[in-house]
Design a protein around this motif. Sequence first.
Motif, mmCIF file in Angstrom:
data_model
loop_
_atom_site.group_PDB
_atom_site.id
_atom_site.type_symbol
_atom_site.label_atom_id
_atom_site.label_comp_id
_atom_site.label_asym_id
_atom_site.label_seq_id
_atom_site.Cartn_x
_atom_site.Cartn_y
_atom_site.Cartn_z
ATOM 1 N N ALA A 193 35.202 52.275 36.421
ATOM 2 C CA ALA A 193 34.388 53.396 36.898
ATOM 3 C C ALA A 193 33.173 52.889 37.673
ATOM 4 O O ALA A 193 32.834 53.426 38.738
ATOM 5 C CB ALA A 193 33.939 54.249 35.713
ATOM 6 N N LYS A 194 32.525 51.852 37.156
ATOM 7 C CA LYS A 194 31.337 51.303 37.825
ATOM 8 C C LYS A 194 31.689 50.799 39.219
ATOM 9 O O LYS A 194 30.934 51.018 40.172
ATOM 10 C CB LYS A 194 30.735 50.183 36.982
ATOM 11 N N SER A 195 32.849 50.147 39.356
ATOM 12 C CA SER A 195 33.268 49.671 40.677
ATOM 13 C C SER A 195 33.566 50.824 41.621
ATOM 14 O O SER A 195 33.228 50.773 42.807
ATOM 15 C CB SER A 195 34.489 48.746 40.554
ATOM 16 N N ILE A 231 24.813 28.381 37.402
ATOM 17 C CA ILE A 231 25.959 28.273 38.303
ATOM 18 C C ILE A 231 25.981 29.484 39.232
ATOM 19 O O ILE A 231 25.434 30.531 38.910
ATOM 20 C CB ILE A 231 27.303 28.153 37.541
ATOM 21 N N SER A 232 26.643 29.318 40.378
ATOM 22 C CA SER A 232 26.727 30.402 41.354
ATOM 23 C C SER A 232 27.784 31.423 40.947
ATOM 24 O O SER A 232 28.612 31.163 40.058
ATOM 25 C CB SER A 232 27.072 29.835 42.729
ATOM 26 N N LYS A 233 27.795 32.565 41.620
ATOM 27 C CA LYS A 233 28.816 33.571 41.380
ATOM 28 C C LYS A 233 30.200 33.011 41.638
ATOM 29 O O LYS A 233 31.144 33.262 40.881
ATOM 30 C CB LYS A 233 28.570 34.793 42.277
ATOM 31 N N ASN A 234 30.325 32.236 42.722
ATOM 32 C CA ASN A 234 31.630 31.671 43.075
ATOM 33 C C ASN A 234 32.090 30.646 42.035
ATOM 34 O O ASN A 234 33.267 30.633 41.647
ATOM 35 C CB ASN A 234 31.567 31.023 44.455
ATOM 36 N N ASP A 235 31.181 29.781 41.575
ATOM 37 C CA ASP A 235 31.534 28.783 40.561
ATOM 38 C C ASP A 235 31.927 29.463 39.249
ATOM 39 O O ASP A 235 32.836 29.002 38.543
ATOM 40 C CB ASP A 235 30.369 27.822 40.317
ATOM 41 N N TYR A 236 31.240 30.536 38.923
ATOM 42 C CA TYR A 236 31.568 31.312 37.723
ATOM 43 C C TYR A 236 32.990 31.849 37.819
ATOM 44 O O TYR A 236 33.803 31.660 36.900
ATOM 45 C CB TYR A 236 30.571 32.468 37.592
ATOM 46 N N MET A 247 30.438 39.859 43.186
ATOM 47 C CA MET A 247 30.510 39.428 44.584
ATOM 48 C C MET A 247 30.816 40.602 45.524
ATOM 49 O O MET A 247 31.165 40.405 46.678
ATOM 50 C CB MET A 247 31.577 38.333 44.722
ATOM 51 N N ASN A 248 30.707 41.824 44.982
ATOM 52 C CA ASN A 248 30.965 43.057 45.750
ATOM 53 C C ASN A 248 32.408 43.159 46.241
ATOM 54 O O ASN A 248 32.676 43.845 47.229
ATOM 55 C CB ASN A 248 29.991 43.177 46.929
ATOM 56 N N LYS A 249 33.314 42.515 45.529
ATOM 57 C CA LYS A 249 34.738 42.638 45.843
ATOM 58 C C LYS A 249 35.347 43.617 44.832
ATOM 59 O O LYS A 249 36.122 43.246 43.954
ATOM 60 C CB LYS A 249 35.422 41.267 45.792
#
Length: 218
Positions: free
Chosen positions: A112-114, A25-30, A73-75
């Motif tokens: 922290a990672k973000s 599945i895609s990132k968006n579907d996930y 998704m880099n958000k």
Amino acid sequence: TDDNLLTKQYIGRKELNIAYHLKKISKNDYLQGLKELIRLTIKEYEVLLDREFPFFKEEIHLLMNIANGYAYMNKHEQSIKINKMLLRSLDRNYMCLEDTIKLKTALMFNAAKSYGEIENHKEEIKICEKAIKLAKKYKITLSTPNLYLELSWNMIQQIEKGERERKDLYECEKFMRQGYALASLTKKNSIKMTAEQYFKEYFKRNIYDSNSCSYGDP
């Protein structure tokens, strides 16, 4: 009942995680699938982002995955907001202590990672140091190897940008070795391999080499 819905959330979350990591599945579907699951018990979690709420443990895991979905998704701002909401809620200490500390250190690592990804290295380092201190106090090792690696990586970014002195590479080396040692001790092989790769990339030698280098200013 709530128990049936929480069980449905647990099963659905596991299935989505497997499907995503197998690239079915895609990132968006996930992300959308996770949002559908959380709405089984919380219709609009978004209205709680600036508040605190006594979430069930499964809801916390689900919201952690939603935060990770945004990060994939880099958000990262959305991801940080969710992690901070969950940390505020856990500060109410309504769960058993061990679960609370395990969840807190995992959430702090994710936040922290973000922060590191959006190059707010100062905030990332502050959170990692706080999380490591908490984990040491309660002898919780779940997220500690990752926290040491993240701390070291962000300190290196600051050094490369001239925001920190080169002599601090001694600390970076020490923290990366600590992450490696804990990953070895707890049999977290993927983290162990990451530490080996990071160390070889930045310090140009093997992590288990005991020789030390001089890190004077250029």
